[in-house]
Design an enzyme around this catalytic site. Structure first.
Site, PDB file in Angstrom:
ATOM      1  N   GLY A 191       0.148 -10.140  -7.870  1.00  0.00           N
ATOM      2  CA  GLY A 191       0.648  -9.962  -9.228  1.00  0.00           C
ATOM      3  C   GLY A 191       1.668 -11.028  -9.563  1.00  0.00           C
ATOM      4  N   CYS A 223      -0.488 -10.473  -0.933  1.00  0.00           N
ATOM      5  CA  CYS A 223       0.509 -11.266  -1.665  1.00  0.00           C
ATOM      6  C   CYS A 223       1.598 -10.371  -2.268  1.00  0.00           C
ATOM      7  CB  CYS A 223      -0.189 -12.139  -2.706  1.00  0.00           C
ATOM      8  SG  CYS A 223       0.824 -13.562  -3.130  1.00  0.00           S
ATOM      9  N   TYR A 224       1.582 -10.128  -3.588  1.00  0.00           N
ATOM     10  CA  TYR A 224       2.579  -9.207  -4.142  1.00  0.00           C
ATOM     11  C   TYR A 224       2.511  -7.875  -3.402  1.00  0.00           C
ATOM     12  CZ  TYR A 224       5.406  -6.624  -7.571  1.00  0.00           C
ATOM     13  OH  TYR A 224       6.384  -5.875  -8.177  1.00  0.00           O
ATOM     14  N   HIS A 280      -4.744 -14.869  -0.101  1.00  0.00           N
ATOM     15  CA  HIS A 280      -5.743 -14.130  -0.880  1.00  0.00           C
ATOM     16  C   HIS A 280      -7.117 -14.167  -0.203  1.00  0.00           C
ATOM     17  CE1 HIS A 280      -3.430 -13.285  -4.546  1.00  0.00           C
ATOM     18  NE2 HIS A 280      -2.771 -14.390  -4.215  1.00  0.00           N
ATOM     19  N   GLU A 333      -9.702 -12.548  -1.153  1.00  0.00           N
ATOM     20  CA  GLU A 333     -10.764 -12.247  -2.127  1.00  0.00           C
ATOM     21  C   GLU A 333     -11.313 -13.497  -2.819  1.00  0.00           C
ATOM     22  OE1 GLU A 333      -7.567 -11.700  -2.396  1.00  0.00           O
ATOM     23  OE2 GLU A 333      -6.824 -11.666  -4.441  1.00  0.00           O
ATOM     24  N   GLY A 376     -32.034  -5.195 -27.304  1.00  0.00           N
ATOM     25  CA  GLY A 376     -32.918  -6.115 -26.595  1.00  0.00           C
ATOM     26  C   GLY A 376     -32.157  -6.877 -25.521  1.00  0.00           C
ATOM     27  N   ASP A 387     -27.881  -5.147 -21.021  1.00  0.00           N
ATOM     28  CA  ASP A 387     -27.138  -3.915 -20.770  1.00  0.00           C
ATOM     29  C   ASP A 387     -27.751  -2.728 -21.499  1.00  0.00           C
ATOM     30  OD1 ASP A 387     -25.559  -5.765 -19.544  1.00  0.00           O
ATOM     31  OD2 ASP A 387     -24.043  -5.791 -21.122  1.00  0.00           O
ATOM     32  N   LYS A 394     -21.922  -6.961 -13.960  1.00  0.00           N
ATOM     33  CA  LYS A 394     -23.158  -7.471 -14.574  1.00  0.00           C
ATOM     34  C   LYS A 394     -24.282  -7.690 -13.551  1.00  0.00           C
ATOM     35  CE  LYS A 394     -24.964  -9.262 -18.439  1.00  0.00           C
ATOM     36  NZ  LYS A 394     -24.736  -8.766 -19.806  1.00  0.00           N
TER      37      LYS A 394
HETATM   38  N1  GLN Z   1       4.914 -13.213  -7.707  1.00  0.00           N
HETATM   39  C1  GLN Z   1       4.861 -13.132  -6.280  1.00  0.00           C
HETATM   40  C2  GLN Z   1       5.200 -14.480  -5.648  1.00  0.00           C
HETATM   41  O1  GLN Z   1       5.321 -15.460  -6.336  1.00  0.00           O
HETATM   42  C3  GLN Z   1       3.467 -12.700  -5.849  1.00  0.00           C
HETATM   43  C4  GLN Z   1       2.389 -13.704  -6.174  1.00  0.00           C
HETATM   44  C5  GLN Z   1       0.983 -13.187  -5.956  1.00  0.00           C
HETATM   45  O2  GLN Z   1       0.760 -11.996  -5.768  1.00  0.00           O
HETATM   46  N2  GLN Z   1       0.005 -14.067  -6.053  1.00  0.00           N
HETATM   47  O3  GLN Z   1       5.347 -14.571  -4.454  1.00  0.00           O
END
Ligand code: GLN
Length: 543
Positions: A66, A93-94, A184, A186, A240, A243, A399
């Site tokens: 976040g 991360c956050y 990350h 993901e 058409g 979805d 999708k």
């Molecule tokens: N804002 C937080 C940071 O800068 C988390 C960043 C994030 O979750 N990508 O470390």
């Protein structure tokens, strides 16, 4: 009610589910997608979700990234009850920083921010790599995007991975299944991220990998049948497009002719489109379809709207509801007169998961979070006025999952891979005033362009392509005669999410061939241009 009031469960109750709590990262939806690619069902909810309000128990919880800093006064924080739920937790991360915040508040602004690639080292304990890094190499390429960092290891945690700049790139609780990672997994820039997510969801949370389309379709059919009952009738609009066709076919499988599909011809569909949609839906897919030809109503009403795209869209949207509502009343009356039928109680809507995500994503402490309601712009007047209940069988699907369902239900390839087509249709591809003549010109040019794209085998590589008619005239020379005629603008883009888009790079021969054909075959056109604008700054459609 035919089901004695007991409804079969929604997916999060019938599939092992990993709950992803969203702190507003631009990648949160990718966490859900990756897990589903592993056949593990996952749903996303805002980080403010109260655990006591949750009617189901997740197998594990992921806290997303976040844009906030956990130490800020107005930073969002997760319901501490998640730590008492007894299910594994992974903070990304956050999310990692949030776990640390709940365990000693030792998070600070870092001096060195890390954006981009990093080399990660997984740490071994007694010769064993932690479960999160099981079967992964010790050295991994990972992707980082953070400015804050843990100032110290939270009590009762140990370090399971490090990078040059992040001594706490991965942490794990000593006794509980609580993990945090600074990178990350993901995103595709972390090539082995999917394995790490599998280690968490399958290895640690023990989630079953049973999220398959066959199983979902079976469960969804049973759910629809129970919801609608033995006599209930469902109404739905089809265009058409992918979805609405998949949703309609599913309804037909579930309740047969008690599902009534309505196609409104607004006079701005593509060449032969109405006939084709009608043929596919009725003959091929067996759907109970009524086509309402309202083209005069639309085209007469569009007269005089010259320089106001919003007014066009508004008029078409409003008229659509009028026509649809009138047709619904007719169907309702016919249904009520038939001895075996019941009242129309439900309205089918092809809402997809990205629309749901959009409406529930965490938008920050200062903004109110939009609720689930009115996703996708319902004909609200109908819903409230006639007391129709909404039925949205695709609202849990991305999708590509909808396409997969379509294939399972026997919908032809061409329809499944069809480019999106806007509700107002060609009306917003005729710039300026929409008249029958202008629609006919744009229609013909568009048909040629798409026909050539298909012939060149490029259709599935392009996300959306169309021809637009510009409201200007240019000079040309045809058969030694000076002409003063209109201009066609071709547009073709590639995109994965339709939020940003790049132009498609045709070769010149192809563009020249299309241009020649359009000028030769479409009366009123003496020039063809190719639109080179990406999105942003352009939008995909012209109006
Ligand atoms: N804002 C937080 C940071 O800068 C988390 C960043 C994030 O979750 N990508 O470390």
């Amino acid at each position: 009610m035919a089901n004695n009031g007991v409804l079969p469960d929604e997916p999060h109750k019938s599939f092992d589910t990993i709950l992803t709590l969203d702190f507003g990262s631009q990648y949160t939806h990718l966490i859900t997608r990756r897990l589903r690619e592993l056949n593990v069902y996952s749903e996303m909810l805002p980080c403010t979700q109260k655990i006591e309000d949750l009617s189901w128990k997740p197998k594990g919880i992921i806290l997303s990234g976040g844009p906030y800093s956990v130490y800020d006064d107005d930073a969002p924080h997760v319901d501490p009850a998640i730590f008492e739920l007894g299910v594994p937790i992974l903070g990304i991360c956050y999310g990692l920083q949030e776990i640390a915040w709940h365990n000693g508040k030792n998070v600070v602004a870092g001096t060195e921010r890390e954006f981009g690639h990093s080399e990660l080292k997984a740490k071994r304990f007694d010769g064993h790599v932690d479960l999160l890094f099981k079967d992964l190499e010790d050295d991994l390429k990972v992707w980082m995007s953070h400015g804050d960092k843990l100032a110290a290891l939270p009590p009762s945690f140990h370090i399971i991975a490090t990078t040059k700049n992040a001594p706490f790139a991965g942490i794990a609780h000593e006794t509980k299944p609580v993990y945090g990672i600074q990178f990350h997994p993901e995103v595709t820039h972390t090539p082995r991220g999917i394995k790490l997510l599998e280690n968490f969801a399958v290895g640690i949370c023990k989630a079953k990998q049973d999220w398959t389309m066959d199983k979902f379709v079976d469960k969804e059919l049973a759910r629809i049948r129970a919801l609608v009952g033995e006599k209930g009738q469902v109404l739905g609009a089809v265009s058409g497009g992918v979805d609405s066709t998949v949703a309609a076919k599913l309804m037909h499988e579930a309740i047969g002719d008690r599902f009534h599909a309505v196609l409104v011809d607004n006079g701005c569909m593509r060449l032969n489109e109405c006939e084709q949609v009608k043929k596919t839906l009725t003959e091929h897919l067996g759907i109970n379809l009524t086509v309402v030809d309202a083209s005069d109503l639309f085209l007469d009403g569009l007269k005089g709207i010259t320089d106001n795209p919003e007014a066009k869209r508004k008029f078409i949207g409003g008229t659509f509801i009028d026509v649809f509502e009138a047709e619904a009343l007719k169907i309702e009356k016919a249904a009520a007169d038939s001895p075996k039928a019941g009242k129309i109680e439900f309205f089918l809507q092809g809402t997809l998961y990205p629309d749901v995500i959009e409406s529930i994503s965490f938008k920050g402490p200062s903004q109110t979070i939009k609720t689930h309601h009115n996703v996708g712009g319902l004909p609200e007047r109908m819903m409230n006025g006639q007391g129709l209940k909404l039925i949205e069988p695709l609202r849990e699907l991305f999708k590509d999952e909808v396409r997969e369902m379509g294939r399972k239900l026997g919908i032809p390839h061409d329809l499944i891979m069809r480019h999106p087509f806007p509700g107002p249709g060609i009306a917003i591809r005729v710039l300026g005033e929409v008249t029958r003549e202008q629609v006919a010109i744009a229609r013909k040019a568009d048909y040629i362009f798409i026909e050539e794209i298909k012939a060149a085998g490029l259709y599935d590589q392009i996300s959306q392509a169309f021809a637009a008619l510009l409201p200007v005239k240019a000079v040309g020379v045809m058969g030694d005669k000076r002409v003063h005629q209109q201009v066609i603008s071709l547009r073709a883009v590639q995109t994965t999410d339709f939020m940003t888009a790049n132009i498609f790079r045709f070769d010149w021969d192809f563009l020249e061939r299309v241009s020649t054909r359009i000028v030769n075959e479409v009366d009123g056109i003496c020039r063809v241009e190719y639109d080179l604008t990406s999105k942003p700054p352009g939008t995909i459609e012209m109006e």
